[in-house]
Design an enzyme around this catalytic site. Sequence first.
Site, mmCIF file in Angstrom:
data_model
loop_
_atom_site.group_PDB
_atom_site.id
_atom_site.type_symbol
_atom_site.label_atom_id
_atom_site.label_comp_id
_atom_site.label_asym_id
_atom_site.label_seq_id
_atom_site.Cartn_x
_atom_site.Cartn_y
_atom_site.Cartn_z
ATOM 1 N N HIS A 1 0.829 -1.199 0.000
ATOM 2 C CA HIS A 1 0.000 0.000 0.000
ATOM 3 C C HIS A 1 0.867 1.254 0.000
ATOM 4 O O HIS A 1 1.665 1.461 0.916
ATOM 5 C CB HIS A 1 -0.888 -0.028 1.248
ATOM 6 N N GLU B 1 0.651 -0.525 -4.818
ATOM 7 C CA GLU B 1 -0.393 0.440 -5.156
ATOM 8 C C GLU B 1 0.183 1.838 -5.051
ATOM 9 O O GLU B 1 0.986 2.126 -4.140
ATOM 10 C CB GLU B 1 -1.564 0.274 -4.181
ATOM 11 N N ASP C 1 -1.059 6.097 -5.509
ATOM 12 C CA ASP C 1 -2.129 7.086 -5.717
ATOM 13 C C ASP C 1 -1.626 8.172 -6.667
ATOM 14 O O ASP C 1 -0.474 8.599 -6.573
ATOM 15 C CB ASP C 1 -2.508 7.730 -4.379
ATOM 16 N N HIS D 1 -1.051 10.943 -2.141
ATOM 17 C CA HIS D 1 -2.365 10.497 -1.648
ATOM 18 C C HIS D 1 -3.339 11.621 -1.320
ATOM 19 O O HIS D 1 -4.484 11.607 -1.747
ATOM 20 C CB HIS D 1 -2.199 9.607 -0.405
ATOM 21 N N GLU E 1 -3.987 4.042 -8.587
ATOM 22 C CA GLU E 1 -5.281 4.538 -8.094
ATOM 23 C C GLU E 1 -5.459 5.984 -8.520
ATOM 24 O O GLU E 1 -4.710 6.864 -8.089
ATOM 25 C CB GLU E 1 -5.395 4.411 -6.567
HETATM 26 O O1 G3P Z 1 -6.527 1.466 -3.334
HETATM 27 C C1 G3P Z 1 -6.813 1.005 -2.054
HETATM 28 C C2 G3P Z 1 -6.738 2.123 -1.041
HETATM 29 O O2 G3P Z 1 -5.500 2.754 -1.190
HETATM 30 C C3 G3P Z 1 -7.852 3.097 -1.187
HETATM 31 O O3 G3P Z 1 -7.871 4.079 -0.200
HETATM 32 O O4 G3P Z 1 -7.353 6.268 0.777
HETATM 33 O O5 G3P Z 1 -5.687 4.448 0.937
HETATM 34 O O6 G3P Z 1 -6.106 5.538 -1.249
HETATM 35 P P1 G3P Z 1 -6.699 5.131 0.082
HETATM 36 MG MG MG Z 2 -4.831 4.413 -2.504
#
Ligand code: G3P
Ligand code: MG
Length: 241
Positions: A11, A38, A40, A52, A104
């Site tokens: 993450h 992942e 953002d 993020h 994302e």
């Molecule tokens: O993509 C999964 C997760 O990252 C979604 O929420 O706020 O951590 O970007 P967030």
């Molecule tokens: Mg995310």
Amino acid sequence: MSGRRLLCIGHRGAMGHAPENTLLSFRRALEMGAPCVEADVYYVDHHLMVFHDDRLERTTNGAGYLIDHDFDTLRSLDAGNGERIPTLAEVFETIDRRAGVNIELKGPGTARPVAGLIATLRKQGWPDHLILVSSFNHRELETVRGIDPFIRIGVLIAGSPVDAAAFAASFGAWSVHISLAFIDRGFVEDAHSRGLKVFVFTVNHPDEIYRMERLGVDGVFTNYPERVLSRQEGDGVIGWG
Ligand code: G3P
Ligand code: MG
């Protein structure tokens, strides 16, 4: 050891070990053996920036809204441990096909430039199965799908709408991503019956990792990749499967 293998998705890289969404964080995830990560993404001043929040304060020494700044200013900021805010292209260079990447889409207007970058990455040898594009903003996902139907789509769900899996399937998504707060066996079975993978965010505690295994989910976003990987034997397969 567990009977069931969860796909481990680092993450924001490995944000339990390094400043989130930095190249250092993605390198840590790779070193730990995460098969997927992942990231953002916002589109700011004609650049895809890996970040993020909509504001700078929490993770940098800057202030104000991310999108109000130009590229050079953003690059001058400290995103933690002296790291800079990376571009999405830099993240792909760092990963270099050694893991799958979930992009994302956070900000508006990200779909087109991301689809453009993926077209370039393909020419550089990135296979489609290593890239997954997700968003809570389903209109951005629609735009991605309209530009390039071969890009794998993950539908991110806020809360737990009753028709979420049906919607994701009708969308032609490859996966559906749901919060730990709302996952249950009924959702997993519904999504699986529609041919969707189920990925859950954000799963950090060993008890939660164990519960996800028991529920039969396909993968978890985690800040601590080692906590998922330590439950598994043998070499992991790179990517989304
Ligand atoms: O993509 C999964 C997760 O990252 C979604 O929420 O706020 O951590 O970007 P967030
Ligand atoms: Mg995310």
